[in-house]
Every structure is written in C-alpha cells, then in structure tokens.
Design an enzyme around this catalytic site. Structure first.
Site, PDB file in Angstrom:
ATOM      1  N   CYS A  19       0.817  -1.220   0.000  1.00  0.00           N
ATOM      2  CA  CYS A  19       0.000   0.000   0.000  1.00  0.00           C
ATOM      3  C   CYS A  19       0.847   1.265   0.000  1.00  0.00           C
ATOM      4  O   CYS A  19       1.701   1.427   0.875  1.00  0.00           O
ATOM      5  CB  CYS A  19      -0.847   0.056   1.272  1.00  0.00           C
ATOM      6  N   GLY A  68      -0.068  -1.365  -4.509  1.00  0.00           N
ATOM      7  CA  GLY A  68      -1.217  -0.575  -4.937  1.00  0.00           C
ATOM      8  C   GLY A  68      -1.000   0.873  -4.547  1.00  0.00           C
ATOM      9  O   GLY A  68      -0.358   1.166  -3.533  1.00  0.00           O
ATOM     10  N   ASN A 128      -4.838   3.600   0.399  1.00  0.00           N
ATOM     11  CA  ASN A 128      -4.453   2.642  -0.640  1.00  0.00           C
ATOM     12  C   ASN A 128      -5.711   2.209  -1.414  1.00  0.00           C
ATOM     13  O   ASN A 128      -6.821   2.593  -1.038  1.00  0.00           O
ATOM     14  CB  ASN A 128      -3.747   1.460   0.041  1.00  0.00           C
ATOM     15  N   CYS A 133      -7.817  -0.287  -1.708  1.00  0.00           N
ATOM     16  CA  CYS A 133      -9.056  -0.856  -1.118  1.00  0.00           C
ATOM     17  C   CYS A 133      -9.507  -0.137   0.137  1.00  0.00           C
ATOM     18  O   CYS A 133     -10.465  -0.558   0.807  1.00  0.00           O
ATOM     19  CB  CYS A 133      -8.846  -2.344  -0.900  1.00  0.00           C
ATOM     20  N   GLY A 134      -8.832   0.955   0.511  1.00  0.00           N
ATOM     21  CA  GLY A 134      -9.341   1.845   1.558  1.00  0.00           C
ATOM     22  C   GLY A 134      -8.922   1.511   2.977  1.00  0.00           C
ATOM     23  O   GLY A 134      -9.308   2.210   3.911  1.00  0.00           O
ATOM     24  N   GLU A 135      -8.124   0.436   3.166  1.00  0.00           N
ATOM     25  CA  GLU A 135      -7.877   0.010   4.548  1.00  0.00           C
ATOM     26  C   GLU A 135      -6.683   0.688   5.220  1.00  0.00           C
ATOM     27  O   GLU A 135      -6.463   0.461   6.414  1.00  0.00           O
ATOM     28  CB  GLU A 135      -7.738  -1.528   4.626  1.00  0.00           C
ATOM     29  N   PRO A 164      -8.523  -6.777   2.390  1.00  0.00           N
ATOM     30  CA  PRO A 164      -9.478  -7.674   1.710  1.00  0.00           C
ATOM     31  C   PRO A 164      -8.978  -9.123   1.624  1.00  0.00           C
ATOM     32  O   PRO A 164      -9.783 -10.036   1.541  1.00  0.00           O
ATOM     33  CB  PRO A 164      -9.608  -7.074   0.315  1.00  0.00           C
ATOM     34  N   THR A 165      -7.680  -9.326   1.609  1.00  0.00           N
ATOM     35  CA  THR A 165      -7.042 -10.649   1.512  1.00  0.00           C
ATOM     36  C   THR A 165      -7.547 -11.449   0.312  1.00  0.00           C
ATOM     37  O   THR A 165      -7.715 -12.661   0.392  1.00  0.00           O
ATOM     38  CB  THR A 165      -7.211 -11.493   2.818  1.00  0.00           C
ATOM     39  N   GLY A 166      -7.757 -10.734  -0.805  1.00  0.00           N
ATOM     40  CA  GLY A 166      -8.289 -11.376  -2.017  1.00  0.00           C
ATOM     41  C   GLY A 166      -7.487 -12.588  -2.457  1.00  0.00           C
ATOM     42  O   GLY A 166      -8.059 -13.637  -2.782  1.00  0.00           O
TER      43      GLY A 166
HETATM   44  O1  CDP Z   1      -4.435 -10.924  -0.700  1.00  0.00           O
HETATM   45  P1  CDP Z   1      -3.418  -9.922  -1.139  1.00  0.00           P
HETATM   46  O2  CDP Z   1      -2.257  -9.795  -0.212  1.00  0.00           O
HETATM   47  O3  CDP Z   1      -2.957 -10.186  -2.533  1.00  0.00           O
HETATM   48  O4  CDP Z   1      -4.079  -8.471  -1.244  1.00  0.00           O
HETATM   49  P2  CDP Z   1      -5.441  -7.843  -0.682  1.00  0.00           P
HETATM   50  O5  CDP Z   1      -5.517  -8.042   0.797  1.00  0.00           O
HETATM   51  O6  CDP Z   1      -6.593  -8.307  -1.508  1.00  0.00           O
HETATM   52  O7  CDP Z   1      -5.220  -6.302  -0.953  1.00  0.00           O
HETATM   53  C1  CDP Z   1      -4.388  -5.544  -0.099  1.00  0.00           C
HETATM   54  C2  CDP Z   1      -3.841  -4.364  -0.831  1.00  0.00           C
HETATM   55  O8  CDP Z   1      -2.949  -4.814  -1.851  1.00  0.00           O
HETATM   56  C3  CDP Z   1      -4.851  -3.530  -1.584  1.00  0.00           C
HETATM   57  O9  CDP Z   1      -5.562  -2.628  -0.804  1.00  0.00           O
HETATM   58  C4  CDP Z   1      -3.941  -2.830  -2.545  1.00  0.00           C
HETATM   59  O10 CDP Z   1      -3.227  -1.798  -1.901  1.00  0.00           O
HETATM   60  C5  CDP Z   1      -2.991  -3.938  -2.938  1.00  0.00           C
HETATM   61  N1  CDP Z   1      -3.447  -4.635  -4.172  1.00  0.00           N
HETATM   62  C6  CDP Z   1      -2.969  -4.225  -5.406  1.00  0.00           C
HETATM   63  O11 CDP Z   1      -2.196  -3.295  -5.453  1.00  0.00           O
HETATM   64  N2  CDP Z   1      -3.353  -4.854  -6.565  1.00  0.00           N
HETATM   65  C7  CDP Z   1      -4.229  -5.863  -6.538  1.00  0.00           C
HETATM   66  N3  CDP Z   1      -4.595  -6.452  -7.686  1.00  0.00           N
HETATM   67  C8  CDP Z   1      -4.746  -6.304  -5.299  1.00  0.00           C
HETATM   68  C9  CDP Z   1      -4.328  -5.672  -4.130  1.00  0.00           C
END
Ligand code: CDP
Length: 573
Positions: free
Chosen positions: A90, A118, A271, A273-275, A422-424
């Site tokens: 971030c 991000g 960043n 996603c706002g967190e 979000p931990t996507g």
């Molecule tokens: O799970 P992961 O660690 O990949 O990321 P996340 O928790 O989904 O996202 C955390 C932060 O990573 C987001 O707020 C962004 O700052 C960054 N991010 C990004 O730069 N590009 C992405 N495609 C996804 C996340």
C-alpha cells in the site's frame, strides 16, 4: 510436516507466486517459496545484536506461514529474497498542481505497480476545471481529466507487472470538481483500474442533512470558486454508488482522529481498497492471521484458541516490522517516511469460517460480539509485541512527536499495528474466507486473471448430511443460485447460519465493520453488498450509519452493477 494446500491455492501459487527463470519456467516448489520468504524476512534480525539470531526466527516464520496461520501481503510472497525485494502492498503518492508533478506521480505509481504495490492519490490539490493555467492562458481541464492518465498508464504497465495495478482516487467534498468526480465511474469504459472515494467532513455531512449551500474551494488560491448544495452533492454520491458501486466515502474527521503523527500533516488518501489512510509518500506492509487455523473442535463443539491466536499475532507483528527493515524502496522519499513511522497492518481473515464453526449467523448480535472480542485480542497482542520490539530495537523515530508520546504511553516500534485487508489472494492460498467478509455465495467462481471454483462450504455439506438433505438436486441448485435462503423446506436455523453477503442487511454488515474498526488503528476493508432490489434510500442509510458508528469509510456494491466483479455465482455467468 507436509504442506497442506488446496488445489486452488496450488494453481494460484503457480500462476503468480513461484519464482521463474528467464524463460518463464517455474524454478521453486511451494515449500521453497515459504523458505525464501521466511529467510529473507528473518534476515532483519541480524541488524539487532540484542535480539535472537535470524536462523532461529526463519524457522518460526516458516512454521507460521506453512501452518497457514499467517500470511504476509502478496508483494512479500512474490518479491522477498528476489532482486525486486519490494514488500509493501500500500502506497500513497502526492499529486502536486503542476504538469511536472503530475507526470512524476504517474512514473512513481508505474514503478510501484510493477512490483505489485497498490497506489492511492489525493487529487484535491489540483486546480479545478476552468481555472486559468498561467503559462498557456487557457482554462485547465480539471482534476478528473488527469486521473485518466494514471488509469491508462496503469493499464499499460499491468502486463509486465507481478499483478494488475490497483489505484484509489480521493477528492475532497469541497473541491470544485467534486460533482464530475462523483459521476466519473458511471462511464464503464473509463477508470477500470481505479476505485473512487470522496473525502467527506463532518461539517459537509451536517450541511448535506440540512440541505445547505456550501462554498467549493479552489485549492490553488484557497478562495471560493463555486457554490453547491451539499444535499444535492450527497444525493449524487448516493445515486452513483447505488448505480455503479463508486464512489465510496472516506470520513475525514474520523480518519484524522487516529492520525498517529499529526505533526506530519493530515492523512491525505488511502491505498486502493481503503484500509490504510496514509501521509503523502507513505507506505504500509500488511499481513493477516487466518482465524480458521485457530478453530479447535471438541466433540461437536468448536472454540477459538485465543491464546494461540495472540501468540501468533505477536510473532506476526515481528514479521511485519522485519519487512519494513529488509524491503527495498522505490524512492528515497518513501523510504524516509516509512522508516520514520514504521507503519504495519496486522489483520484477520477467515472470520466467516470462524462464525460458521461457532454456529453464529453473520450480522447477529453474537457475531458483533465475536468481532469485537477477536479483533481486540489481536490489537492487544500487536501493541504488546510492538512495545517489546521498541525495547529491543528502539521506538519508531517519529515516536517523540506522535500522539502516543503526547498521551504518555510507553514507546512502541510502529506508528500503527492493525488493519483489516481484503485478503483477495492470500485467503485463497490459506483456504479461508476473505478478511471479515461473509461468504460471498455458497458456491461461486473467481473470474478474471485467476479462474477457480469455490465448492460449497464443507460445514454446509456436513449439516445437510446430518439432516438427511444431502441430495444431488439440492447441491445442483446451490451451485446455480449460490444460496439456500429461499429453500423453506430447510430448517430456519440452517438458512440463517448460511446467509450470504446479499442476504445480510446493510445494517448488519456495518455493525460488524464498526465492531472491528474499534480495535483497528488503520482502517477496515469491507464491502456492504446489497441485493439488486436495494433502493437509493438503503444506500443513503448505509452511508450515514457507517459514519455514526465510527467507521473510517464505506463502500457499497449492489448486485448486478457493472463494476469489474471478480466473484460470480455460477448461475449468473
Ligand atoms: O491478498 P493480497 O495480499 O494479494 O491483497 P489484498 O488483501 O486483496 O489487498 C491488499 C492491498 O494490496 C490492496 O488494498 C492494494 O493496496 C494492494 N493490491 C494491489 O495493489 N493490486 C491488486 N490487484 C490487489 C491488491
């Protein structure tokens, strides 16, 4: 111990995380990945003679990750121990009101996104559309037009980056271009790499409720440039968010109340996603504890291993502080403020899994109490670990000018310690539900870059067999609709327990977010998912409730809106 990963986790790791040689062939195993990360991050220990040795800590970090109790953010998993070496997720990049400044920011963002970070920007310093550009004596094209340059740059560099670029655009509610900003994402062809958030003040919200006229200020002169009715602006925010999911709101006064180092000025953007609200040039590392890994089953009852969770939280905090130490920095300005504040964000994922194991419906009073309890435990352990690190390694250099020092608190190593991300991706690797979100659906697929199907939750299957309802027709229906709420032949308790994101009311979503926010020093990533039938008034109430309950921001998403969705119920494709 063998590393237990799901098929989805293995394919995601192969797609994006495992190291490759110059011809693009994978050259490490999953175990080697975790050793690479553990050793690179543990190497920070050797800089501090009073602490333990790095080899001992590397083993602990390896175990922490491979038991899936904790994972750091994606850039750390990909870049640690490699030449890129950039571990932060971030960043906030300042955008000054000059062509040189704007294009400098585009270049810096591109370099950061190449490493998987991000970027967030405040466009509030840019002169408004129609204001004079002195050198050309022509009117400026305005703040929003410049955001397009960042969006296109992000799109172009996405192909050569470790992952697709993500951005946040922030604009103050009293910027003259705010109306254009609010409506910008209604055009689905533009700004695909951006989330938009309006930074709203408490004064603005009062004026909106009273439907008063307010002055819109030209940042170049500090003087009023135009007038608008705050009520109408707020209506426009509600309407656009209802229609397309953007903009979100960020609550300025609430965010500044937690500004750890106000002497550096206000936190100006977040960043993507706002967190994580940050200062200009500031960055933050993230990592998340997987609550699912701390569930203990005894007979047919489940518990959370609270002592185990706190022990892992303390070790995870050390991991994150080490990341600040060993990371490479894309720019000296970023390194300077990151080393001075040492912000880290430890959070949780697998919250919905925990609630299911405890048989507590998401959004109920009990679930709000669990959210409060769990995040309180993590926050307390993180602060304790940061204080111990301050004794071992010294406090963060800005500690003497921080609000902690002003309040007479003991020194700590980090200006912030907690965030909920979000931990996507890392929740897929850990095999748990994401962040503090409820189940998106009972079965769904990831679309976009990573394609994977999420099968019905194992607890649901177990419950269905227990009551003799495990039949192929029902399973097929679950896969198509993603829910069981409409199946009145199933027990009420079961339907309530397995409610999915759009079956949970906005109020319930927000109460969970607010409970977690009470124990988080940065902010919380959360989407208030609404069913297609939700009204504009539902959105308005959600916005105001989030503010009233002390959330730092709010994002809504109504089912079927055209925003780039990465999750999809199978029957909807
Ligand atoms: O799970 P992961 O660690 O990949 O990321 P996340 O928790 O989904 O996202 C955390 C932060 O990573 C987001 O707020 C962004 O700052 C960054 N991010 C990004 O730069 N590009 C992405 N495609 C996804 C996340």
């Amino acid at each position: 111990m063998p590393l237990e990963l799901s098929d989805s986790a293995r394919s995601l790791l192969r797609l994006r995380y495992l190291r490759r040689d110059e011809e693009g062939r994978i050259i490490e195993t999953e175990e080697e990945l975790f050793w690479r990360v553990a050793r690179a991050v543990a190497a920070a220990e050797d800089a501090f003679p009073r602490g333990p040795r790095s080899a001992e800590i590397a083993e602990k970090f390896y175990e922490l990750m491979t038991t899936l109790r904790f994972l750091p953010n994606t850039p750390a998993l990909i870049n640690a121990g490699t030449q890129l070496g950039q571990l932060f997720a971030c960043f906030v990049i300042p955008v000054p009101d000059s062509l040189d400044g704007i294009f400098g920011a585009v270049r810096d963002a591109a370099k950061i996104q190449q490493t998987g970070g991000g970027t967030g920007f405040s466009f509030s310093h840019l002169r408004p559309r129609g204001d004079l550009v002195r050198s050309t004596r022509r009117p400026s094209s305005g703040a929003v037009s410049f955001i397009r340059i960042f969006d296109v740059a992000s799109d172009v560099i996405a192909t050569e980056s470790v992952r697709g670029g993500a951005n946040m655009a922030v604009l103050r509610c009293d910027h003259p271009d705010v109306r254009e900003f609010i409506d910008a994402k209604r055009n689905p062809a533009l700004f695909s790499r951006f989330n938009f958030s309006v930074l709203v003040t408490d004064d603005f919200l009062r004026a909106a409720i009273e439907r008063r006229e307010i002055a819109l200020i030209n940042p170049r002169t500090g003087l009023p440039f135009a007038q608008a009715n705050a009520g109408e602006l707020f209506d426009a925010m509600v309407d656009a968010a209802w229609e397309v999911g953007d903009p979100g709101l960020l609550f300025y006064d609430r965010i500044q109340r937690d500004n750890a180092v106000p002497a550096l000025g206000p936190l100006e953007a977040t960043n993507p996603c706002g967190e994580v609200p940050l200062h200009p040039w500031e960055a933050c590392v993230l990592g998340s504890l997987n609550l699912r890994a701390f569930i203990v089953e005894r007979g047919d009852r489940a518990f959370l291993d609270e002592a185990g969770l706190q022990e892992s939280a303390r070790l995870a905090l050390r991991f994150l502080d080490n990341m600040v130490e060993v990371s490479r920095y894309p720019k000296v300005e970023i390194e300077t403020i990151c080393r001075a504040n040492r912000k880290v964000g430890l959070g949780i994922m697998g919250f919905a899994d925990l609630l299911l194991a405890l048989r507590i419906p998401y959004g109920s009073d009990e679930s709000v109490a669990v959210a409060d309890r769990v995040m309180g435990l993590v926050q307390a352990a993180a602060v304790e670990a940061s204080r111990r690190l301050a004794e071992e390694r010294g406090p963060f250099p800005n500690f003497p000018i921080s609000r902690y020092a002003a309040r007479g608190e003991p020194p700590r190593r980090n200006a912030t310690v907690t965030t909920v991300a979000p931990t996507g991706s890392i929740s897929i690797i850990a095999g748990c539900s994401s962040g503090i979100e409820p189940l998106y659906a009972l079965a769904y697929r990831h679309v976009g870059e990573f394609v994977g199907i999420v099968e019905p939750h194992p607890l649901l299957l177990r419950e269905l067999s227990r009551i003799g309802k495990y039949d192929p027709a029902l399973l097929h229906e679950i896969e198509v609709t993603g829910r069981i709420g409409h199946r009145t032949d199933l027990p009420e308790e079961l339907r309530r327990l397995f409610r999915v994101a759009t079956e949970i009311s906005p109020e319930e979503h927000i109460r969970v977010q607010a409970a977690v926010q009470r124990h988080v020093e940065n902010a919380v990533s959360k989407t208030i998912n609404l069913p297609y039938e939700a009204t504009r008034d539902d959105v308005r109430r959600a916005f105001l409730l989030a503010h009233e309950l002390g959330c730092k921001g709010v994002t809504v998403y109504r089912e079927g809106a055209p925003r780039g969705q990465v999750l999809q119920v199978l029957g909807h494709c």
